[in-house]
Motif scaffolding. Structure first.
Motif, mmCIF file in Angstrom:
data_model
loop_
_atom_site.group_PDB
_atom_site.id
_atom_site.type_symbol
_atom_site.label_atom_id
_atom_site.label_comp_id
_atom_site.label_asym_id
_atom_site.label_seq_id
_atom_site.Cartn_x
_atom_site.Cartn_y
_atom_site.Cartn_z
ATOM 1 N N VAL A 121 0.839 -1.204 0.000
ATOM 2 C CA VAL A 121 0.000 0.000 0.000
ATOM 3 C C VAL A 121 0.868 1.246 0.000
ATOM 4 C CG1 VAL A 121 -1.601 1.347 1.419
ATOM 5 C CG2 VAL A 121 -2.037 -1.061 1.020
ATOM 6 N N PHE A 122 1.916 1.241 0.777
ATOM 7 C CA PHE A 122 2.828 2.386 0.823
ATOM 8 C C PHE A 122 3.466 2.634 -0.539
ATOM 9 C CE2 PHE A 122 7.051 4.207 1.782
ATOM 10 C CZ PHE A 122 6.624 5.408 2.328
ATOM 11 N N ILE A 123 3.944 1.560 -1.180
ATOM 12 C CA ILE A 123 4.557 1.694 -2.505
ATOM 13 C C ILE A 123 3.535 2.173 -3.531
ATOM 14 C CG2 ILE A 123 5.608 0.379 -4.393
ATOM 15 C CD1 ILE A 123 6.957 -1.338 -2.203
ATOM 16 N N LEU A 124 2.330 1.628 -3.488
ATOM 17 C CA LEU A 124 1.278 2.044 -4.407
ATOM 18 C C LEU A 124 0.892 3.505 -4.179
ATOM 19 C CD1 LEU A 124 -0.645 1.108 -6.645
ATOM 20 C CD2 LEU A 124 -2.275 0.525 -4.865
ATOM 21 N N LEU A 125 0.868 3.930 -2.945
ATOM 22 C CA LEU A 125 0.554 5.320 -2.629
ATOM 23 C C LEU A 125 1.600 6.266 -3.216
ATOM 24 C CD1 LEU A 125 -1.337 7.225 -1.059
ATOM 25 C CD2 LEU A 125 0.189 6.934 0.892
ATOM 26 N N ILE A 126 2.846 5.888 -3.131
ATOM 27 C CA ILE A 126 3.915 6.698 -3.721
ATOM 28 C C ILE A 126 3.732 6.794 -5.232
ATOM 29 C CG2 ILE A 126 6.400 6.773 -4.185
ATOM 30 C CD1 ILE A 126 6.809 5.641 -1.366
ATOM 31 N N ILE A 127 3.409 5.694 -5.872
ATOM 32 C CA ILE A 127 3.207 5.689 -7.323
ATOM 33 C C ILE A 127 2.027 6.567 -7.705
ATOM 34 C CG2 ILE A 127 2.553 4.229 -9.280
ATOM 35 C CD1 ILE A 127 4.219 1.995 -7.951
ATOM 36 N N VAL A 128 0.938 6.487 -6.961
ATOM 37 C CA VAL A 128 -0.244 7.304 -7.255
ATOM 38 C C VAL A 128 0.062 8.784 -7.087
ATOM 39 C CG1 VAL A 128 -2.564 7.873 -6.411
ATOM 40 C CG2 VAL A 128 -1.918 5.499 -6.745
ATOM 41 N N ILE A 129 0.789 9.140 -6.057
ATOM 42 C CA ILE A 129 1.148 10.548 -5.845
ATOM 43 C C ILE A 129 2.026 11.048 -6.980
ATOM 44 C CG2 ILE A 129 2.491 12.092 -4.360
ATOM 45 C CD1 ILE A 129 1.380 10.512 -1.967
ATOM 46 N N MET A 130 2.963 10.227 -7.430
ATOM 47 C CA MET A 130 3.825 10.625 -8.543
ATOM 48 C C MET A 130 3.007 10.840 -9.817
ATOM 49 S SD MET A 130 7.152 8.202 -7.788
ATOM 50 C CE MET A 130 7.692 8.310 -9.465
ATOM 51 N N GLN A 131 2.055 9.957 -10.085
ATOM 52 C CA GLN A 131 1.213 10.104 -11.270
ATOM 53 C C GLN A 131 0.349 11.355 -11.171
ATOM 54 O OE1 GLN A 131 0.930 8.342 -14.175
ATOM 55 N NE2 GLN A 131 2.808 7.359 -13.521
ATOM 56 N N TRP A 132 -0.192 11.616 -10.000
ATOM 57 C CA TRP A 132 -1.036 12.791 -9.797
ATOM 58 C C TRP A 132 -0.237 14.077 -10.026
ATOM 59 C CZ3 TRP A 132 -1.075 16.639 -5.903
ATOM 60 C CH2 TRP A 132 -2.192 17.450 -5.932
ATOM 61 N N ARG A 133 0.991 14.109 -9.528
ATOM 62 C CA ARG A 133 1.837 15.282 -9.750
ATOM 63 C C ARG A 133 2.183 15.437 -11.227
ATOM 64 N NH1 ARG A 133 6.863 15.727 -6.387
ATOM 65 N NH2 ARG A 133 6.719 17.888 -7.080
ATOM 66 N N ALA A 134 2.402 14.324 -11.924
ATOM 67 C CA ALA A 134 2.713 14.398 -13.357
ATOM 68 C C ALA A 134 1.533 14.968 -14.130
ATOM 69 C CB ALA A 134 3.095 13.016 -13.881
ATOM 70 N N VAL A 135 0.320 14.573 -13.759
ATOM 71 C CA VAL A 135 -0.866 15.112 -14.422
ATOM 72 C C VAL A 135 -1.025 16.590 -14.100
ATOM 73 C CG1 VAL A 135 -3.390 15.019 -14.456
ATOM 74 C CG2 VAL A 135 -2.079 12.915 -14.578
ATOM 75 N N ALA A 136 -0.817 16.963 -12.857
ATOM 76 C CA ALA A 136 -0.989 18.350 -12.438
ATOM 77 C C ALA A 136 0.030 19.273 -13.110
ATOM 78 C CB ALA A 136 -0.873 18.461 -10.923
ATOM 79 N N LYS A 137 1.235 18.785 -13.314
ATOM 80 C CA LYS A 137 2.275 19.608 -13.925
ATOM 81 C C LYS A 137 2.244 19.568 -15.449
ATOM 82 C CE LYS A 137 5.567 19.532 -10.156
ATOM 83 N NZ LYS A 137 6.945 19.216 -9.765
ATOM 84 N N GLY A 138 1.442 18.703 -16.028
ATOM 85 C CA GLY A 138 1.345 18.635 -17.485
ATOM 86 C C GLY A 138 2.407 17.765 -18.119
ATOM 87 N N LYS A 139 3.060 16.943 -17.350
ATOM 88 C CA LYS A 139 4.086 16.064 -17.915
ATOM 89 C C LYS A 139 3.477 14.838 -18.576
ATOM 90 C CE LYS A 139 7.652 17.371 -14.641
ATOM 91 N NZ LYS A 139 8.519 16.928 -13.547
#
Length: 97
Positions: A26-44
């Motif tokens: 769950v911790f690893i998956l949470l990190i991955i989800v946060i990274m994806q969310w930031r990528a979407v927010a920044k337009g990457k």
């Protein structure tokens, strides 16, 4: 390289035993989800050019829909205007008589 991975796994196994494998996953998956969310927010994740093109297409199609709606609604608006003027004329005659 393989020895490094094995040593990393050996370091993670005591944590998995202590806290449970599900918590680590769950911790690893949470990190991955946060990274994806930031990528979407920044337009990457979606290039800005594609977003701009999609917005331009949306505006162009909205203008087409508005013009078709205006052509479709014009006869109905004329009927409403005639009803409104007829209603006012009838009310004026009732008050004056």
């Amino acid at each position: 390289m393989e020895a490094d991975r094995i040593s990393d796994i050996e370091r993670l196994l005591p944590l998995a035993e202590k806290y449970g494998l599900a918590v680590l996953l769950v911790f690893i998956l949470l990190i991955i989800v946060i990274m994806q969310w930031r990528a979407v927010a920044k337009g990457k994740l979606v290039p800005r050019e594609m977003l701009d093109r999609a917005l331009e297409d949306n505006d162009r199609l909205q203008e087409i829909l508005d013009s078709e709606r205006k052509e479709f609604m014009q006869p109905m608006l004329e009927v409403f205007k005639r009803l409104k003027t007829d209603h006012h004329q009838e009310n004026d005659q009732d008050r004056g008589g």
